[in-house]
Design a protein around this motif. Structure first.
Motif, PDB file in Angstrom:
ATOM      1  N   ALA A  50       0.871  -1.182   0.000  1.00  0.00           N
ATOM      2  CA  ALA A  50       0.000   0.000   0.000  1.00  0.00           C
ATOM      3  C   ALA A  50       0.903   1.226   0.000  1.00  0.00           C
ATOM      4  O   ALA A  50       1.798   1.346   0.834  1.00  0.00           O
ATOM      5  CB  ALA A  50      -0.897   0.011   1.238  1.00  0.00           C
ATOM      6  N   PRO A  51       0.701   2.146  -0.934  1.00  0.00           N
ATOM      7  CA  PRO A  51       1.537   3.347  -0.963  1.00  0.00           C
ATOM      8  C   PRO A  51       1.338   4.213   0.283  1.00  0.00           C
ATOM      9  O   PRO A  51       0.281   4.196   0.902  1.00  0.00           O
ATOM     10  CB  PRO A  51       1.043   4.104  -2.195  1.00  0.00           C
ATOM     11  N   ASP A  52       2.374   4.968   0.623  1.00  0.00           N
ATOM     12  CA  ASP A  52       2.231   5.966   1.680  1.00  0.00           C
ATOM     13  C   ASP A  52       1.473   7.167   1.132  1.00  0.00           C
ATOM     14  O   ASP A  52       0.684   7.792   1.845  1.00  0.00           O
ATOM     15  CB  ASP A  52       3.610   6.389   2.195  1.00  0.00           C
ATOM     16  N   ILE A  72     -12.746   9.455  -8.348  1.00  0.00           N
ATOM     17  CA  ILE A  72     -13.106   9.577  -6.927  1.00  0.00           C
ATOM     18  C   ILE A  72     -13.370   8.205  -6.311  1.00  0.00           C
ATOM     19  O   ILE A  72     -12.805   7.894  -5.255  1.00  0.00           O
ATOM     20  CB  ILE A  72     -14.282  10.552  -6.717  1.00  0.00           C
ATOM     21  N   PRO A  73     -14.171   7.330  -6.948  1.00  0.00           N
ATOM     22  CA  PRO A  73     -14.333   5.985  -6.364  1.00  0.00           C
ATOM     23  C   PRO A  73     -13.008   5.219  -6.265  1.00  0.00           C
ATOM     24  O   PRO A  73     -12.789   4.478  -5.308  1.00  0.00           O
ATOM     25  CB  PRO A  73     -15.301   5.292  -7.323  1.00  0.00           C
ATOM     26  N   LYS A  74     -12.121   5.417  -7.240  1.00  0.00           N
ATOM     27  CA  LYS A  74     -10.801   4.771  -7.189  1.00  0.00           C
ATOM     28  C   LYS A  74     -10.024   5.265  -5.966  1.00  0.00           C
ATOM     29  O   LYS A  74      -9.424   4.463  -5.236  1.00  0.00           O
ATOM     30  CB  LYS A  74     -10.029   5.082  -8.473  1.00  0.00           C
ATOM     31  N   CYS A  75     -10.041   6.564  -5.717  1.00  0.00           N
ATOM     32  CA  CYS A  75      -9.346   7.126  -4.548  1.00  0.00           C
ATOM     33  C   CYS A  75      -9.958   6.603  -3.251  1.00  0.00           C
ATOM     34  O   CYS A  75      -9.237   6.255  -2.317  1.00  0.00           O
ATOM     35  CB  CYS A  75      -9.399   8.658  -4.578  1.00  0.00           C
ATOM     36  N   GLN A  76     -11.279   6.545  -3.199  1.00  0.00           N
ATOM     37  CA  GLN A  76     -11.954   6.041  -1.999  1.00  0.00           C
ATOM     38  C   GLN A  76     -11.588   4.584  -1.750  1.00  0.00           C
ATOM     39  O   GLN A  76     -11.344   4.182  -0.610  1.00  0.00           O
ATOM     40  CB  GLN A  76     -13.471   6.207  -2.147  1.00  0.00           C
ATOM     41  N   ALA A  77     -11.501   3.787  -2.817  1.00  0.00           N
ATOM     42  CA  ALA A  77     -11.130   2.374  -2.670  1.00  0.00           C
ATOM     43  C   ALA A  77      -9.687   2.233  -2.196  1.00  0.00           C
ATOM     44  O   ALA A  77      -9.388   1.398  -1.337  1.00  0.00           O
ATOM     45  CB  ALA A  77     -11.326   1.640  -3.998  1.00  0.00           C
ATOM     46  N   MET A  78      -8.788   3.073  -2.734  1.00  0.00           N
ATOM     47  CA  MET A  78      -7.387   3.014  -2.295  1.00  0.00           C
ATOM     48  C   MET A  78      -7.272   3.380  -0.818  1.00  0.00           C
ATOM     49  O   MET A  78      -6.533   2.742  -0.071  1.00  0.00           O
ATOM     50  CB  MET A  78      -6.514   3.950  -3.139  1.00  0.00           C
ATOM     51  N   PHE A  79      -8.008   4.396  -0.391  1.00  0.00           N
ATOM     52  CA  PHE A  79      -7.953   4.801   1.016  1.00  0.00           C
ATOM     53  C   PHE A  79      -8.486   3.693   1.918  1.00  0.00           C
ATOM     54  O   PHE A  79      -7.877   3.352   2.932  1.00  0.00           O
ATOM     55  CB  PHE A  79      -8.720   6.109   1.230  1.00  0.00           C
ATOM     56  N   ALA A  80      -9.610   3.104   1.528  1.00  0.00           N
ATOM     57  CA  ALA A  80     -10.199   2.018   2.318  1.00  0.00           C
ATOM     58  C   ALA A  80      -9.259   0.809   2.391  1.00  0.00           C
ATOM     59  O   ALA A  80      -9.270   0.074   3.372  1.00  0.00           O
ATOM     60  CB  ALA A  80     -11.549   1.605   1.725  1.00  0.00           C
ATOM     61  N   ALA A  81      -8.433   0.630   1.358  1.00  0.00           N
ATOM     62  CA  ALA A  81      -7.519  -0.519   1.323  1.00  0.00           C
ATOM     63  C   ALA A  81      -6.198  -0.256   2.039  1.00  0.00           C
ATOM     64  O   ALA A  81      -5.377  -1.155   2.155  1.00  0.00           O
ATOM     65  CB  ALA A  81      -7.252  -0.916  -0.130  1.00  0.00           C
ATOM     66  N   ILE A  86      -3.970  10.344   0.044  1.00  0.00           N
ATOM     67  CA  ILE A  86      -4.301  10.390  -1.377  1.00  0.00           C
ATOM     68  C   ILE A  86      -4.663  11.820  -1.747  1.00  0.00           C
ATOM     69  O   ILE A  86      -5.410  12.487  -1.025  1.00  0.00           O
ATOM     70  CB  ILE A  86      -5.482   9.452  -1.708  1.00  0.00           C
ATOM     71  N   VAL A  87      -4.143  12.262  -2.879  1.00  0.00           N
ATOM     72  CA  VAL A  87      -4.443  13.595  -3.390  1.00  0.00           C
ATOM     73  C   VAL A  87      -4.998  13.442  -4.797  1.00  0.00           C
ATOM     74  O   VAL A  87      -4.400  12.767  -5.632  1.00  0.00           O
ATOM     75  CB  VAL A  87      -3.182  14.478  -3.454  1.00  0.00           C
ATOM     76  N   MET A  88      -6.144  14.053  -5.050  1.00  0.00           N
ATOM     77  CA  MET A  88      -6.704  14.117  -6.393  1.00  0.00           C
ATOM     78  C   MET A  88      -6.676  15.577  -6.824  1.00  0.00           C
ATOM     79  O   MET A  88      -7.257  16.430  -6.157  1.00  0.00           O
ATOM     80  CB  MET A  88      -8.130  13.590  -6.439  1.00  0.00           C
TER      81      MET A  88
END
Length: 120
Positions: A50-52, A72-81, A86-88
């Motif tokens: 998982a990236p920092d 946005i859903p991709k960012c939300q999934a990365m955060f949940a994982a 995360i910055v968009m």
């Protein structure tokens, strides 16, 4: 791969595969030493960490609206994982408030003055 802000940086050609999520953010930062600690076979293609920090930059072809072309859903999934921060960045957004969305907490000494990014 390069080094930025005390971290190793990877572009979109180096995806990550962690917690059942396989993605290729526009930029990935791993704290120094995490990548080097992986076995050589795990340093190819999709990194099993998982990236920092993950950064997503909206491009003109990704569309507009609530999901920004699914980013946005991709960012939300990365955060949940498990991604720490995360910055968009959306340079095409209509308002200043919509230009930057973040999830999580920035690592120490990581720049967060995103207004400066849009002055370039």
């Amino acid at each position: 791969m390069g080094t930025r802000h005390g971290s190793e940086a990877f572009g979109p050609s180096s995806g990550v595969n962690f917690s059942g999520l396989k993605v290729s953010p526009d930029e990935v930062l791993l704290r120094a030493g995490r990548f080097a600690a992986l076995p050589e076979e795990d340093q190819e293609c999709f990194i099993p960490l998982a990236p920092d920090v993950a950064v997503e930059l909206i491009s003109p072809g990704q569309g507009y609206g609530k999901t920004r072309g699914g980013v946005i859903p991709k960012c939300q999934a990365m955060f949940a994982a498990g991604v720490g921060y995360i910055v968009m960045l959306d340079p095409y957004a209509e308002t200043e408030a919509e230009r930057v969305m973040t999830w999580g907490t920035a690592p120490p000494n990581f720049p967060t003055d995103w207004a400066e990014v849009f002055k370039i």
